[in-house]
Design an enzyme around this catalytic site. Structure first.
Site, PDB file in Angstrom:
ATOM      1  N   LYS A 231     -17.000  10.469  20.819  1.00 43.81           N
ATOM      2  CA  LYS A 231     -15.954   9.461  20.603  1.00 43.81           C
ATOM      3  C   LYS A 231     -15.767   8.579  21.846  1.00 43.81           C
ATOM      4  O   LYS A 231     -16.240   8.913  22.948  1.00 43.81           O
ATOM      5  CB  LYS A 231     -14.648  10.170  20.241  1.00 43.81           C
TER       6      LYS A 231
ATOM      7  N   TYR B 199     -12.856   7.334   8.029  1.00 41.51           N
ATOM      8  CA  TYR B 199     -11.718   8.258   8.031  1.00 41.51           C
ATOM      9  C   TYR B 199     -10.818   8.055   6.808  1.00 41.51           C
ATOM     10  O   TYR B 199      -9.621   8.371   6.867  1.00 41.51           O
ATOM     11  CB  TYR B 199     -10.918   8.084   9.323  1.00 41.51           C
TER      12      TYR B 199
ATOM     13  N   PHE C 295      -0.939   9.265  11.696  1.00 42.00           N
ATOM     14  CA  PHE C 295      -1.759   8.915  12.851  1.00 42.00           C
ATOM     15  C   PHE C 295      -2.946   8.014  12.496  1.00 42.00           C
ATOM     16  O   PHE C 295      -3.751   7.680  13.374  1.00 42.00           O
ATOM     17  CB  PHE C 295      -2.255  10.186  13.559  1.00 42.00           C
TER      18      PHE C 295
ATOM     19  N   ARG D 238     -18.933  23.116  14.391  1.00 37.86           N
ATOM     20  CA  ARG D 238     -17.464  23.236  14.388  1.00 37.86           C
ATOM     21  C   ARG D 238     -17.018  24.278  15.415  1.00 37.86           C
ATOM     22  O   ARG D 238     -16.024  24.088  16.123  1.00 37.86           O
ATOM     23  CB  ARG D 238     -16.939  23.629  12.992  1.00 37.86           C
TER      24      ARG D 238
ATOM     25  N   THR E 109      -9.070  20.951  16.881  1.00 34.99           N
ATOM     26  CA  THR E 109      -8.759  19.520  16.987  1.00 34.99           C
ATOM     27  C   THR E 109      -7.958  19.213  18.249  1.00 34.99           C
ATOM     28  O   THR E 109      -8.253  18.254  18.971  1.00 34.99           O
ATOM     29  CB  THR E 109      -7.941  19.077  15.747  1.00 34.99           C
TER      30      THR E 109
ATOM     31  N   ASN F  68     -10.157  13.303  21.426  1.00 37.36           N
ATOM     32  CA  ASN F  68     -10.678  14.662  21.564  1.00 37.36           C
ATOM     33  C   ASN F  68     -12.206  14.738  21.638  1.00 37.36           C
ATOM     34  O   ASN F  68     -12.809  15.723  21.213  1.00 37.36           O
ATOM     35  CB  ASN F  68     -10.110  15.564  20.464  1.00 37.36           C
TER      36      ASN F  68
ATOM     37  N   HIS G 118     -16.455  14.280  17.176  1.00 44.72           N
ATOM     38  CA  HIS G 118     -16.230  14.520  15.749  1.00 44.72           C
ATOM     39  C   HIS G 118     -17.328  15.430  15.230  1.00 44.72           C
ATOM     40  O   HIS G 118     -18.462  15.358  15.686  1.00 44.72           O
ATOM     41  CB  HIS G 118     -16.282  13.189  14.975  1.00 44.72           C
TER      42      HIS G 118
ATOM     43  N   GLU H 243     -21.535  11.865   5.657  1.00 44.56           N
ATOM     44  CA  GLU H 243     -21.366  11.268   6.987  1.00 44.56           C
ATOM     45  C   GLU H 243     -22.708  10.930   7.649  1.00 44.56           C
ATOM     46  O   GLU H 243     -22.804   9.944   8.373  1.00 44.56           O
ATOM     47  CB  GLU H 243     -20.533  12.210   7.859  1.00 44.56           C
TER      48      GLU H 243
HETATM   49  P1  GDP Z   1     -11.137  17.327  13.159  1.00 42.74           P
HETATM   50  O1  GDP Z   1     -11.902  17.651  11.900  1.00 42.74           O
HETATM   51  O2  GDP Z   1     -10.955  18.519  14.064  1.00 42.74           O
HETATM   52  O3  GDP Z   1     -11.704  16.132  13.898  1.00 42.74           O
HETATM   53  O4  GDP Z   1      -9.645  16.939  12.730  1.00 42.74           O
HETATM   54  P2  GDP Z   1      -9.043  16.110  11.473  1.00 42.74           P
HETATM   55  O5  GDP Z   1     -10.108  15.841  10.444  1.00 42.74           O
HETATM   56  O6  GDP Z   1      -7.811  16.810  11.039  1.00 42.74           O
HETATM   57  O7  GDP Z   1      -8.589  14.726  12.151  1.00 42.74           O
HETATM   58  C1  GDP Z   1      -9.516  13.701  12.411  1.00 42.74           C
HETATM   59  C2  GDP Z   1      -9.201  13.124  13.764  1.00 42.74           C
HETATM   60  O8  GDP Z   1      -7.921  12.491  13.730  1.00 42.74           O
HETATM   61  C3  GDP Z   1      -9.077  14.155  14.904  1.00 42.74           C
HETATM   62  O9  GDP Z   1     -10.315  14.555  15.442  1.00 42.74           O
HETATM   63  C4  GDP Z   1      -8.234  13.389  15.902  1.00 42.74           C
HETATM   64  O10 GDP Z   1      -9.005  12.418  16.635  1.00 42.74           O
HETATM   65  C5  GDP Z   1      -7.257  12.650  14.981  1.00 42.74           C
HETATM   66  N1  GDP Z   1      -6.028  13.438  14.736  1.00 42.74           N
HETATM   67  C6  GDP Z   1      -5.899  14.559  13.980  1.00 42.74           C
HETATM   68  N2  GDP Z   1      -4.627  15.006  13.958  1.00 42.74           N
HETATM   69  C7  GDP Z   1      -3.933  14.130  14.723  1.00 42.74           C
HETATM   70  C8  GDP Z   1      -2.553  14.036  15.095  1.00 42.74           C
HETATM   71  O11 GDP Z   1      -1.723  14.867  14.708  1.00 42.74           O
HETATM   72  N3  GDP Z   1      -2.197  12.982  15.897  1.00 42.74           N
HETATM   73  C9  GDP Z   1      -3.106  12.071  16.333  1.00 42.74           C
HETATM   74  N4  GDP Z   1      -2.671  11.058  17.124  1.00 42.74           N
HETATM   75  N5  GDP Z   1      -4.407  12.115  16.003  1.00 42.74           N
HETATM   76  C10 GDP Z   1      -4.824  13.140  15.216  1.00 42.74           C
END
Ligand code: GDP
Length: 141
Positions: A9, A49, A57, A85, A91, A112, A115, A126
């Protein structure tokens, strides 16, 4: 052998952490089969996304993911989806296990570092989002 999609990222690319992250992935038994660098448009980020479109968010996530270059790559290995993963960690880096990529390199729950596809079905979608079939290098064995 299974394939999955990772994206380094914008936070990690701009902080010059790409090399360390790639080394970490390769050391974990994941081989790169395709890689590129691009800056996502807002349309691309929203589409990638789309599953999070209703989340509070979402707008911030799209802003972040379009803020600089990203490096999508296709990774291959035994159980690659689950393995990736495991290697990236939770996350939120505050909750990520010691030694995971997010624990080591993520700045925050949003910024973070990496992805990873969350299932084989998501991985297929994807991978196709970034890489036309003909650009994928055939497995050597
Ligand atoms: P991942 O599969 O671990 O990447 O997590 P998710 O699919 O739940 O979320 C996608 C991405 O959205 C995450 O990797 C973060 O960059 C962002 N994200 C997820 N949860 C939050 C949140 O609670 N707040 C914010 N600001 N960003 C979030």
């Amino acid at each position: 052998m299974e394939r999955t999609l990772a994206i380094i990222k914008p936070d990690a690319v701009s902080a010059s952490r790409t090399g360390k992250i790639v080394a970490h992935l390769e050391a974990a038994g994941l081989s790169i089969r395709a890689i590129r660098m691009l800056r996502l448009t807002e349309t691309q980020a929203r589409a990638f996304y789309a599953v999070h479109a209703g989340r509070p968010f979402f707008a911030s996530l799209v802003r972040f993911m379009t803020s600089g270059a990203v490096i999508p790559m296709v990774l291959e290995g035994a159980g690659a989806v689950a393995r990736l993963r495991q290697v990236i960690g939770a996350t939120d880096p505050a909750e990520a296990a010691e030694g995971t990529i997010r624990k080591l390199y993520a700045e925050s729950k949003e910024r973070n570092a990496i992805h990873a596809s969350d299932s084989p079905e998501t991985a297929a979608r994807e991978v196709a989002f970034f890489f036309p079939t003909e650009t994928l290098v055939a497995t050597s064995d």
